[in-house]
Design an enzyme around this catalytic site. Structure first.
Site, short mmCIF file in Angstrom:
data_model
loop_
_atom_site.label_atom_id
_atom_site.label_comp_id
_atom_site.label_asym_id
_atom_site.label_seq_id
_atom_site.Cartn_x
_atom_site.Cartn_y
_atom_site.Cartn_z
CG HIS A 69 -7.63 11.66 -32.45
ND1 HIS A 69 -8.25 12.00 -33.64
CD2 HIS A 69 -6.40 11.23 -32.78
CE1 HIS A 69 -7.42 11.76 -34.63
NE2 HIS A 69 -6.29 11.29 -34.14
CB CYS A 75 4.05 16.73 -22.16
SG CYS A 75 3.83 15.13 -21.41
C1 PEP Z 1 -1.60 13.42 -20.67
O1 PEP Z 1 -2.17 12.45 -20.18
O2 PEP Z 1 -1.65 14.57 -20.19
C2 PEP Z 1 -0.81 13.26 -21.90
C3 PEP Z 1 -0.05 14.24 -22.33
O3 PEP Z 1 -0.93 12.08 -22.58
P1 PEP Z 1 -2.16 11.71 -23.52
O4 PEP Z 1 -2.97 12.96 -23.72
O5 PEP Z 1 -1.59 11.22 -24.78
O6 PEP Z 1 -2.87 10.66 -22.72
#
Ligand code: PEP
Ligand code: MG
Length: 776
Positions: free
Chosen positions: A416, A728
């Site tokens: 985070h 992403c």
């Molecule tokens: C991921 O897991 O790469 C992702 C983009 O989702 P998060 O980081 O929110 O788990």
């Protein structure tokens, strides 16, 4: 007089004819080849509503609570009814039609573009105000109707919402309408009369076949020509693969997208002579305004037209500034995770390194340490302090914005703290293990968000602390946006970062995480709904999503349904009801929780449904942590129950588990439009490396062959099945991964705000290498 010819207006007439028409008039007056046209003045609009006596009713109808979406919808409808249902006075009609007829070549009926031209230049962002309606290829039959539609565009839901929120009185905004002969362009594009970043005497031209909308909207990769003004010669030519073009359909008169004939796709659009003509015009415009310009142009029958010209706003203070910025960006987006290692050794010779971690958000800043162990300490974080904490939580975002820098004990590059600090543009070092123990409150330190070091004392070289990095800082410092066949999008986790994200020029948002919006409420979704009601919960989501969707409209925004592990909910009010889990990363999160808690999921989906109803057709829905088609079928049932038709909307899934990657055919058969690699999770689940655990951070490798194999196979299958693919996760900002993904044929890459421009360049370089290899 209801209309004014472009010949008769100039840059000083914004109040009368709006910004767009004033600028076109100025160019016409300077003898530049602007297609002929006229403006229905702002005064004409004002007289129309006043003389018809609809003004008071109109302004009263749109004075609604901007958070009440039903009221907004009703206000838009009422305003449109009033304007469209009222006749334009005869004298005005005649004047408009008479002027229009003069535009026809040799007595023929002209095709014209009808565009609104805003007068509210003092609004912070006039594009929000809705005055951007454009109708192409209009003929006499529909002209007056289109003029009224431009007037009514002052009162779309988005425009009403924006002005109400800004406290800007509706009655203070007027609108003019430009009616201009269409140029049936054979080729068109944009031209920067000086290097858009350094201001060097180079003219950069982008060109494609057909109408300019294709280049301006980014739907086609144009050719790129660089002209050296000092040498008076073309310095560089890059011919792109131009798959599509926009043109006027000769039967219906509508603008349509067509495929470019095979033999013209890779043909050079501009001859040297045409480049010379454009350069000559470009230099004249720059001379006229006395500053570098960004020009839209078109060529038809060998004749060059100028459609629009604006000053270039991206030129850096000095060329050396631009150089430094670019290099820093490279380091920041790529080097941090690999070169700094998980709290291990450092190559920094400086002896006063106090602690070392991962450089997770670039920049060097100095400030006083402010240790935060409990949430009620947050108020003590003053502007310019360095916030030092075990791990940041969503409720810390306001304090993170005030802080000059952030240091955490825990967390890796995808934690985070890392994600949010990058989006805020606040330098950060995460995973120092002992930061909260070794640093003392009030001590001056300097943190380096590239190298991952925390040093004693203030550094005179450090950047002055700024509250929340300005939007300008996110604007690309390098030349013209590299046009790429692979789309380059941006990730957003906090709506506050939307403006900075949009300023990067990304092709859309590849991931909008909504859990940050929910966690910022300070209560679990269940508790929030119990105390404030389902509607209030939906409203919170809508506000956050809409902030981003507005900023990017009409570019697509992929909004993911909630995905937070139970330990993140635990610290919120209502968190005591969360199950105690041994390993929350393998636990009750993502689609699993949503399907088990349909009452809460329904409210999230209701928010999507309301957003769609408001006309945000750029919003796409994405499901996190799915494993197989059962997950998807369950989600589809819920979507339907919430009134969302999965056949009608664009939606897809994250590929975050090996199961999802291996089951991709099964997922595709459930009807997904796209699959997006969440490499943060895909890596953790493939390698069994906890992404938040600094002890194993050096083993967290998104480019591990096993991860790449899963990704490569998934892309291949998706290509066969016609499903779009994207990334992403954090790895989408890394050069090595970008090269791999483009080679494999991914449809789009979504990067962090600070990495977007570098990724665009890397994608373009790789695409060109592939093309070259194929012809050699
Ligand atoms: C991921 O897991 O790469 C992702 C983009 O989702 P998060 O980081 O929110 O788990
Ligand atoms: Mg994930």
């Amino acid at each position: 007089m209801a209309v004014l010819w472009l010949d008769d207006v100039n840059a000083g007439d914004i109040d009368l004819v709006g910004g767009k028409a004033a600028s076109l008039g100025e160019l016409t007056g300077a003898g530049l080849p602007v297609p002929p046209g006229f403006t229905v003045t702002a005064e004409t609009y004002r007289t129309f509503i006043e003389e018809a006596g609809i003004d008071e009713e109109l302004f009263a109808a749109v004075d609604v609570d901007p958070e009440d979406s039903a009221a907004l919808r009703a206000a838009e409808e009422r305003a449109a009814d009033l304007i469209l249902g009222t006749d334009i006075p005869d004298a005005v009609r005649e004047e408009i039609i008479e002027s229009y007829r003069q535009l026809g070549p040799d007595g023929e009926e002209a095709f014209v573009a009808v565009r609104s031209s805003a007068t509210a230049e003092d609004l912070p962002d006039a594009s929000f105000a809705g005055q951007q309606e454009t109708y192409l290829n209009v003929r006499e039959e529909h002209l007056l109707e289109r003029v009224k539609e431009c007037w009514a565009s002052l009162f779309t839901q988005r425009a009403i919402y924006y002005r109400q929120q800004q406290g800007f009185p509706h009655e203070d905004v007027d609108i003019a309408v430009v009616v201009q002969r269409m140029v049936d362009a054979e080729k068109s594009g944009v031209m920067f009369t000086s290097h858009p970043s350094t201001g060097d005497p180079q003219i950069i031209i982008e060109a494609a076949w057909g109408l300019g909308e294709a280049v301006v909207s980014g739907s086609v990769s144009p050719d790129n020509y660089v002209y050296d003004r000092a040498k008076g010669a073309v310095a560089d030519v890059t011919v792109a693969d131009k798959k599509t073009l926009m043109e006027k359909d000769s039967e219906t008169g509508e603008t349509v997208e067509r495929e470019v004939a095979e033999d013209r796709r890779n043909e050079r659009v501009l001859s040297d002579a045409e480049i010379e003509s454009l350069v000559e015009l470009g230099e004249r415009v720059e001379d006229h305004y006395g500053e570098p310009q960004d020009v839209e142009w078109a060529i038809v029958d060998g004749e060059v037209f100028m459609l629009q010209s604006r000053p270039i706003t991206t030129i850096a203070e000095s060329a050396s500034d631009a150089e430094t910025d670019t290099t820093d960006g490279d380091d920041g987006s790529d080097g941090g995770a690999t070169s700094s290692g998980g709290g291990g050794g450092t190559d920094d010779e400086n002896e006063d390194v106090l602690v070392q971690g991962l450089g997770s958000s670039p920049g060097v800043v100095s400030g006083a340490v402010r240790i935060v162990t409990k949430l009620d300490h947050l108020d003590q974080v003053q502007e310019g302090d360095i916030l030092v904490t075990e791990m940041t939580m969503p409720d810390m975002v306001p304090a993170m914005k005030r802080a000059a820098g952030i240091v955490t004990d825990e967390g890796g590059m995808t934690s985070h703290a890392a994600i949010v600090s990058r989006e805020l543009g606040v330098p950060a070092v995460v995973g120092t293990r002992t930061g909260t123990k070794q640093l003392e409150n009030g001590r001056q330190i300097t943190i380096d968000g590239d190298k991952g070091t925390v040093r004693a004392g203030a550094d005179s070289e450090a950047e002055p602390a700024e509250e929340f990095e300005p939007v300008e800082a996110a604007r690309p410092q390098t030349p013209v946006k590299p046009m790429t066949a692979t789309e380059v999008k941006v990730n957003v986790s906090i709506p506050e970062a939307a403006e900075r994200a949009a300023a990067t020029g990304a092709d859309g948002v590849g991931l909008l995480r909504i859990e940050h919006m929910v966690l910022t409420l300070g209560k679990t979704p269940e508790r929030y709904i119990a105390e404030h009601g389902a509607r209030a919960y939906q409203d919170e989501l809508i506000e956050g999503i809409r902030t981003v969707a507005d900023e990017f409209y009409p570019r697509p925004v992929r909004v993911r349904t909630i995905d937070a592990p139970t330990d993140e909910f635990r610290d919120l009010e209502g968190g005591d009801d969360e199950p105690a889990e041994h390993n929350p990363m393998l636990g009750w999160r993502g689609i699993r929780r949503s399907l088990d808690k349909p009452d809460v999921f329904q409210q999230e989906l209701a928010a999507f449904d309301r957003i769609y109803e408001m006309g945000y057709d750029n919003v796409e829905l994405m499901l996190p942590l799915v494993n197989d088609s059962d997950d998807i079928e369950g989600a589809k049932r819920q979507m339907r129950e919430a009134g969302i038709d999965p056949e009608e909307r664009r939606w897809g899934v994250m590929i975050e588990t090996p199961a999802a990657a291996l089951q991709i055919e099964d997922l595709a058969s459930a009807g997904i439009d796209f699959a997006s690699f969440g490499t943060n999770d895909l890596t953790q689940y493939t390698l069994a490396v906890d992404r938040n655990n600094e002890n194993v951070a050096d083993r967290f490798d998104e480019t591990h062959p096993a991860v790449l194999e899963l990704i490569g196979q998934t892309i291949e299958t998706c290509r066969e099945l016609g499903v779009d693919t994207s990334i992403c996760g954090q790895a989408g900002s890394k050069t090595e991964m970008v090269n791999f993904l483009v080679e494999e044929g991914i449809s789009s890459i979504s990067a962090n705000i600070d990495a977007v421009r570098d990724v665009q360049h890397e994608v373009k370089r790789k695409e060109q290498r592939i093309l070259l290899d194929s012809v050699r």
